[in-house]
Every structure is written in C-alpha cells, then in structure tokens.
Design a protein around this motif. Structure first.
Motif, PDB file in Angstrom:
ATOM      1  N   MET A   1     -14.147 -29.110  -9.559  1.00 36.25           N
ATOM      2  CA  MET A   1     -14.487 -28.019  -8.635  1.00 36.25           C
ATOM      3  C   MET A   1     -15.457 -27.052  -9.324  1.00 36.25           C
ATOM      4  O   MET A   1     -15.386 -26.814 -10.515  1.00 36.25           O
ATOM      5  N   ASN A   2     -16.354 -26.497  -8.554  1.00 35.49           N
ATOM      6  CA  ASN A   2     -17.300 -25.528  -9.087  1.00 35.49           C
ATOM      7  C   ASN A   2     -16.653 -24.162  -9.225  1.00 35.49           C
ATOM      8  O   ASN A   2     -15.550 -23.915  -8.739  1.00 35.49           O
ATOM      9  N   SER A   3     -17.363 -23.233  -9.891  1.00 33.60           N
ATOM     10  CA  SER A   3     -16.885 -21.853  -9.953  1.00 33.60           C
ATOM     11  C   SER A   3     -16.881 -21.257  -8.554  1.00 33.60           C
ATOM     12  O   SER A   3     -17.583 -21.724  -7.654  1.00 33.60           O
ATOM     13  N   PRO A   4     -16.087 -20.199  -8.319  1.00 33.28           N
ATOM     14  CA  PRO A   4     -16.007 -19.613  -6.969  1.00 33.28           C
ATOM     15  C   PRO A   4     -17.379 -19.228  -6.419  1.00 33.28           C
ATOM     16  O   PRO A   4     -18.216 -18.655  -7.127  1.00 33.28           O
ATOM     17  N   GLN A   5     -17.601 -19.543  -5.164  1.00 33.66           N
ATOM     18  CA  GLN A   5     -18.907 -19.286  -4.558  1.00 33.66           C
ATOM     19  C   GLN A   5     -19.172 -17.800  -4.338  1.00 33.66           C
ATOM     20  O   GLN A   5     -20.325 -17.377  -4.245  1.00 33.66           O
ATOM     21  N   ASP A   6     -18.125 -17.004  -4.223  1.00 36.70           N
ATOM     22  CA  ASP A   6     -18.291 -15.571  -3.971  1.00 36.70           C
ATOM     23  C   ASP A   6     -18.273 -14.757  -5.256  1.00 36.70           C
ATOM     24  O   ASP A   6     -18.083 -13.541  -5.232  1.00 36.70           O
ATOM     25  N   TRP A   7     -18.497 -15.417  -6.379  1.00 41.71           N
ATOM     26  CA  TRP A   7     -18.393 -14.767  -7.684  1.00 41.71           C
ATOM     27  C   TRP A   7     -19.707 -14.861  -8.439  1.00 41.71           C
ATOM     28  O   TRP A   7     -20.421 -15.858  -8.362  1.00 41.71           O
ATOM     29  N   THR A   8     -20.035 -13.818  -9.176  1.00 39.85           N
ATOM     30  CA  THR A   8     -21.132 -13.847 -10.135  1.00 39.85           C
ATOM     31  C   THR A   8     -20.646 -13.173 -11.418  1.00 39.85           C
ATOM     32  O   THR A   8     -19.647 -12.433 -11.393  1.00 39.85           O
ATOM     33  N   PRO A   9     -21.327 -13.388 -12.541  1.00 37.73           N
ATOM     34  CA  PRO A   9     -20.896 -12.705 -13.764  1.00 37.73           C
ATOM     35  C   PRO A   9     -20.897 -11.191 -13.652  1.00 37.73           C
ATOM     36  O   PRO A   9     -20.217 -10.517 -14.434  1.00 37.73           O
ATOM     37  N   ALA A  10     -21.641 -10.655 -12.661  1.00 36.03           N
ATOM     38  CA  ALA A  10     -21.722  -9.197 -12.493  1.00 36.03           C
ATOM     39  C   ALA A  10     -20.873  -8.672 -11.343  1.00 36.03           C
ATOM     40  O   ALA A  10     -20.860  -7.463 -11.099  1.00 36.03           O
ATOM     41  N   SER A  11     -20.145  -9.534 -10.646  1.00 33.87           N
ATOM     42  CA  SER A  11     -19.410  -9.057  -9.471  1.00 33.87           C
ATOM     43  C   SER A  11     -18.290  -8.079  -9.830  1.00 33.87           C
ATOM     44  O   SER A  11     -17.831  -7.313  -8.978  1.00 33.87           O
ATOM     45  N   TRP A  12     -17.874  -8.068 -11.076  1.00 36.61           N
ATOM     46  CA  TRP A  12     -16.852  -7.105 -11.507  1.00 36.61           C
ATOM     47  C   TRP A  12     -17.333  -5.661 -11.373  1.00 36.61           C
ATOM     48  O   TRP A  12     -16.516  -4.742 -11.250  1.00 36.61           O
ATOM     49  N   ARG A  13     -18.638  -5.442 -11.385  1.00 37.72           N
ATOM     50  CA  ARG A  13     -19.180  -4.083 -11.377  1.00 37.72           C
ATOM     51  C   ARG A  13     -18.929  -3.354 -10.052  1.00 37.72           C
ATOM     52  O   ARG A  13     -19.040  -2.128  -9.994  1.00 37.72           O
ATOM     53  N   ALA A  14     -18.564  -4.086  -9.027  1.00 38.30           N
ATOM     54  CA  ALA A  14     -18.252  -3.465  -7.746  1.00 38.30           C
ATOM     55  C   ALA A  14     -16.769  -3.104  -7.629  1.00 38.30           C
ATOM     56  O   ALA A  14     -16.349  -2.566  -6.604  1.00 38.30           O
ATOM     57  N   ARG A  15     -15.999  -3.377  -8.667  1.00 36.13           N
ATOM     58  CA  ARG A  15     -14.552  -3.129  -8.657  1.00 36.13           C
ATOM     59  C   ARG A  15     -14.192  -1.955  -9.566  1.00 36.13           C
ATOM     60  O   ARG A  15     -14.993  -1.528 -10.406  1.00 36.13           O
ATOM     61  N   ARG A  16     -12.985  -1.449  -9.387  1.00 38.30           N
ATOM     62  CA  ARG A  16     -12.477  -0.416 -10.276  1.00 38.30           C
ATOM     63  C   ARG A  16     -12.336  -0.989 -11.678  1.00 38.30           C
ATOM     64  O   ARG A  16     -11.685  -2.015 -11.873  1.00 38.30           O
ATOM     65  N   ALA A  17     -12.958  -0.337 -12.653  1.00 44.06           N
ATOM     66  CA  ALA A  17     -12.954  -0.830 -14.028  1.00 44.06           C
ATOM     67  C   ALA A  17     -12.233   0.172 -14.931  1.00 44.06           C
ATOM     68  O   ALA A  17     -12.739   1.269 -15.181  1.00 44.06           O
ATOM     69  N   LEU A  18     -11.064  -0.206 -15.415  1.00 47.22           N
ATOM     70  CA  LEU A  18     -10.283   0.637 -16.311  1.00 47.22           C
ATOM     71  C   LEU A  18     -10.576   0.275 -17.761  1.00 47.22           C
ATOM     72  O   LEU A  18     -10.988  -0.842 -18.067  1.00 47.22           O
ATOM     73  N   GLN A  19     -10.363   1.224 -18.657  1.00 50.66           N
ATOM     74  CA  GLN A  19     -10.423   1.004 -20.103  1.00 50.66           C
ATOM     75  C   GLN A  19     -11.821   0.664 -20.611  1.00 50.66           C
ATOM     76  O   GLN A  19     -11.968   0.107 -21.704  1.00 50.66           O
ATOM     77  N   LEU A  20     -12.850   1.003 -19.862  1.00 54.17           N
ATOM     78  CA  LEU A  20     -14.210   0.797 -20.345  1.00 54.17           C
ATOM     79  C   LEU A  20     -14.751   2.100 -20.935  1.00 54.17           C
ATOM     80  O   LEU A  20     -14.438   3.186 -20.442  1.00 54.17           O
ATOM     81  N   PRO A  21     -15.584   2.029 -21.969  1.00 48.55           N
ATOM     82  CA  PRO A  21     -16.134   3.252 -22.562  1.00 48.55           C
ATOM     83  C   PRO A  21     -17.176   3.894 -21.668  1.00 48.55           C
ATOM     84  O   PRO A  21     -17.780   3.244 -20.801  1.00 48.55           O
ATOM     85  N   THR A  22     -17.395   5.173 -21.873  1.00 47.47           N
ATOM     86  CA  THR A  22     -18.457   5.904 -21.182  1.00 47.47           C
ATOM     87  C   THR A  22     -19.629   6.064 -22.142  1.00 47.47           C
ATOM     88  O   THR A  22     -19.489   6.666 -23.209  1.00 47.47           O
ATOM     89  N   TYR A  23     -20.770   5.524 -21.772  1.00 49.74           N
ATOM     90  CA  TYR A  23     -21.969   5.615 -22.604  1.00 49.74           C
ATOM     91  C   TYR A  23     -22.869   6.728 -22.085  1.00 49.74           C
ATOM     92  O   TYR A  23     -23.124   6.827 -20.881  1.00 49.74           O
ATOM     93  N   SER A  24     -23.365   7.531 -22.998  1.00 50.34           N
ATOM     94  CA  SER A  24     -24.188   8.683 -22.605  1.00 50.34           C
ATOM     95  C   SER A  24     -25.611   8.290 -22.246  1.00 50.34           C
ATOM     96  O   SER A  24     -26.317   9.054 -21.590  1.00 50.34           O
ATOM     97  N   ASP A  25     -26.049   7.102 -22.669  1.00 44.73           N
ATOM     98  CA  ASP A  25     -27.424   6.662 -22.429  1.00 44.73           C
ATOM     99  C   ASP A  25     -27.405   5.312 -21.713  1.00 44.73           C
ATOM    100  O   ASP A  25     -27.389   4.254 -22.362  1.00 44.73           O
TER     101      ASP A  25
END
Length: 452
Positions: A1-25
């Motif tokens: 089976m292929n990877s999910p069709q509704d997924w991309t390596p960047a699709s996480w960016r549209a979700r709530r992301a906990l425990q990630l650092p805040t970068y000033s730049d």
C-alpha cells in the motif's frame, strides 16, 4: 500500500503542534530546514524495512526487543568512548536475555538523534531570573544564560552531523568485529568487572566460550559464521522536533512510500500523542516503525484510536506500544489496555519503559529513580501480560555505559549522598553500566521462568 493520499511531509503544520521551540528569526529557520533537506538521509528504506520485519517477529512472540540509551544526547558527550561503552552494555544485556529466553533479541539504541526533550513548562526560574526551558541540544544549550537558552535553528544542522558521525561508528562497531561473540569476555567495563553482576557475566561468557569450542569440535566452523561476528543494531528517538523530521523525510519510488530519514524507529511521547495533533499527523504518513508512549492516563479508547490512525493497514511490526505506568499503577492500568488491543485485530509490540513513571527528587535535590521501583514495574508488566495471555515483547530504558551515579539502589547501593559524585545527565537520570547489566539478569530470571 502507498502512503496516505491525504498526507504530505508538511501536513502537520496545519495541526496543533505542542512542545516545539519558538524561533525568533523565521527566515533563519527556513534556511536551516532547506539546507537540511538537501543532505542525505541518515537511514535508508531497506534498513527501515528490515527493522520492521524484525519487530514483526517480536509481535509474534518469536523475538524480544531491547531498546536503551540516553535520555537526551549531548553534543559534548558523543566521543568514541561514550558511544562504544553504551553499545557494549546493550550487547551484554542482549546476550544475557538471549541466553535466558532462547530467542533473538532485537537491539535498538536511543542514540544518533535523541537530541530533543519535551518539557513541562515553557520557562524556568532560578534566583529570580526567568529564561526559556532547555529543550535539548538540537534547540538550545543547557547553560542558564539568555544566549544559551535562545532557540538556534543552526543546531538542527549540528544534530544531523553528530548523528551521522555516531551512526558511522555504530555501523563499524556492529559489523567490524567489536560484537564478535569470541570476544565476549572483553565487553565488560572496568568499573563493572569486579561487581557481582560483572562476575556473573564472566560466568556466562565462560559458558558461551565453551559452547563455541564444543561447536568447533563438532565440525561447525564458528570462525566463518557471520552471526557470531556481527549484530544488527538500529537507532531510535522521539520525533519531537518536527521541523528537523520533515527536512529529513524522503520519498522512496520503489514502494511509493515516504520514510523518516532520521532514524529507524520514531516515537510519540506521552505529551505529543494527541490524536489530531501535529506529531501524530506527521508520523501516520511515514513508513518507519512507530513507538507510542502510554502513561497511566491512557485509556483503551485512546490506544485503539491511535492504532487505527497510525496503522490502518495493520502491518506487522509497524507499532510499538511503550507502557510507562509507574510501579504503583501498572497492575491496575495496563491490563485493560492489553485486553482492548487483543480484541481489536491489531498486533503491536508491547514494550515496557520502567523509567519515566518512577522519577522522584532526592533529599539533596537531584532528580533520580530507584532501582527497586524500576524492577517492580518491569515485574508488573510481565505479570499483566501473563494474566491477559499476551506477549511481553520488550524493554525500553534510559541508560549509559559510563560510570555515572544518577539512579539510586541496585547492587551498588547508591544513596542520595552518592548521587552527587558523578551525576552528569543534562535531563533525566540514567542507569549506569553496572545497574543496566544487573537489570538484565533480573529480567533474564523472569524470562527463564516463562520458558519453564
């Protein structure tokens, strides 16, 4: 089976992301990600597929999983001696468990990528000064200054190169003769050698040497048997820093799947396993084996929904469920999860992390763990599986091959006063080489009882 069709390596960016650092730049972050995305992956699809196959054997009860290493790797502690000492202790533990269980042990290091750590608070305050929390060397430094605690995206590149260097050494150690069973007597560190568990390992090594000599006398050419000269060794880490993980994600045209190129196994922590959050979204789309930490708050519904989201194809070896209940909660909290999963049609590997649920603060202010409570949770884990008729598949623990003093108890009888002598962890307390080997012998006794 292929990877999910509704997924991309960047699709996480549209979700709530906990425990990630805040970068000033943001521009500097984007530049670091872009440069990282042009570098070769640290692991390749064939290795990941082989590892998944080995985990499938664990899920079927044909092998045992041993996963250990640092709580949070440090850029300053990746010299050859530190890596080799941890590798050798894991080999020793694997030999002890293999001899007891009479089955293969799949060896995995929390290494070459375990540079990010979740934190319970965004900031910490010392002597009235408040600064961002230390989130691991991939984000910032542990020193308590504003400059140290600034999130620096260039550290992602530093983490990559240190991981590559460590992987290069691990591959040389595992395939270049350091894991040769004919040299098993030389695996023991000097500070462990004179201890009761060191002496016990010497006795085991003597039996192995006698067995090899016997096989040679019977005509078996042990000198040429590759299984006796090399081992398979895999790497794992918590997939916490999603900017880093995305930048190392690669598409494999052969099987039409995406792979996380940062390690063979990636896992979700207790704080980042929210079903609709960013970390689950990222990991559902990569073909790597995925671990899921389950604390005492995990419900059967939580686990079943995560299994359906992360493994809709129900691929053998895809999921490792890592329970971390605490010694006082495992007997009550684990069995309902085992029953629910057993009846679901999923067949994950069940693994025990006896470290994180048993962390306390010593009388002199050190974060520590008690050897007896670690062992109590492990025994409770095996007892729960025996009660439910399921397979206790493995161990996941924080350790080092170095002579540190971070966890109390064990045959060394470390006390609160003794912790200060060699307490070196930048984050959580680890078992030292002596305590790790002692733990392996204790679990070996449980496995031998199961065989009988």
């Amino acid at each position: 089976m292929n990877s999910p069709q509704d997924w991309t390596p960047a699709s996480w960016r549209a979700r709530r992301a906990l425990q990630l650092p805040t970068y000033s730049d943001p521009a500097a972050l984007q530049d670091a990600e872009q440069r990282l995305s042009t570098l070769p992956p640290l692991v390749v699809p064939a290795e990941v597929a082989q590892f998944t196959d080995r985990l499938a054997r664990v899920a079927r009860g044909e092998a045992f999983l041993l996963q250990g290493g640092d709580c949070a790797e440090s850029f300053d502690d990746l010299e050859e001696q530190a890596v080799e000492s941890t590798f050798r202790v894991i080999l020793q533990m694997a030999v002890v468990l293999t001899y007891a269980a009479a089955c293969p042990v799949v060896k995995v290091g929390r290494i070459a990528g375990q540079f990010a750590k979740p934190r319970s608070a965004e900031t910490e305050t010392i002597d009235g000064v408040t600064l961002p929390s230390y989130r691991g060397d991939i984000v910032n430094a542990s020193g308590f200054t504003a400059q140290d605690r600034r999130a620096d995206p260039e550290r992602m590149l530093a983490a990559y190169w240190r991981s590559a260097t460590t992987l290069n050494l691990l591959r040389a150690l595992s395939q270049g003769g350091a894991a040769d069973l004919h040299e098993v007597h030389g695996w023991t560190a000097d500070f462990v050698r004179a201890s009761p568990q060191g002496e016990r390992f010497t006795e085991l090594a003597d039996r192995i040497a006698q067995s090899l000599a016997f096989m040679g006398a019977c005509g078996f050419d042990a000198v040429r048997a590759p299984q006796l000269h090399a081992v398979e060794f895999y790497t794992s880490h918590e997939a916490l820093h999603l900017h880093y993980e995305q930048a190392l994600t690669r598409f494999n045209a052969r099987d039409q799947r995406w792979y996380g190129g940062s390690g063979h196994m990636l896992w979700l922590g207790e704080r980042t396993r929210g079903l609709d959050d960013a970390h689950v979204e990222y990991l559902r789309g990569v073909a790597n084996a995925i671990g899921v930490k389950l604390g005492p708050s995990a419900t059967a519904d939580d686990v079943l929904r995560l299994l359906d989201r992360l493994d809709p194809e129900r691929r053998p070896g895809r999921i490792v469920l890592i329970s971390r209940m605490g010694s006082g909660a495992v007997a009550d909290r684990l069995p309902p999860l085992l029953r629910a999963v057993r009846g679901s049609g999923h067949a994950p590997v069940w693994c025990c992390d006896p470290m994180h649920g048993n962390t306390v603060t010593s009388s002199n202010g050190f974060k520590t763990r008690d050897f007896d409570r670690i062992l109590q949770e492990l025994r409770g884990f095996f007892a729960a599986h025996a009660q439910e008729g399921t397979h206790a598949g493995g161990l996941h623990f924080e350790m080092t091959g170095q002579d540190v003093t971070e966890c109390r108890g064990g045959a060394q009888l470390l006390t609160d006063e003794g912790l200060a002598s060699r307490y070196r962890s930048a984050c959580d307390p680890r078992l030292n080489g002596s305590q790790s080997l002692e733990l392996a012998f204790e679990i070996a006794d449980v496995l031998k009882a199961d065989r009988r």
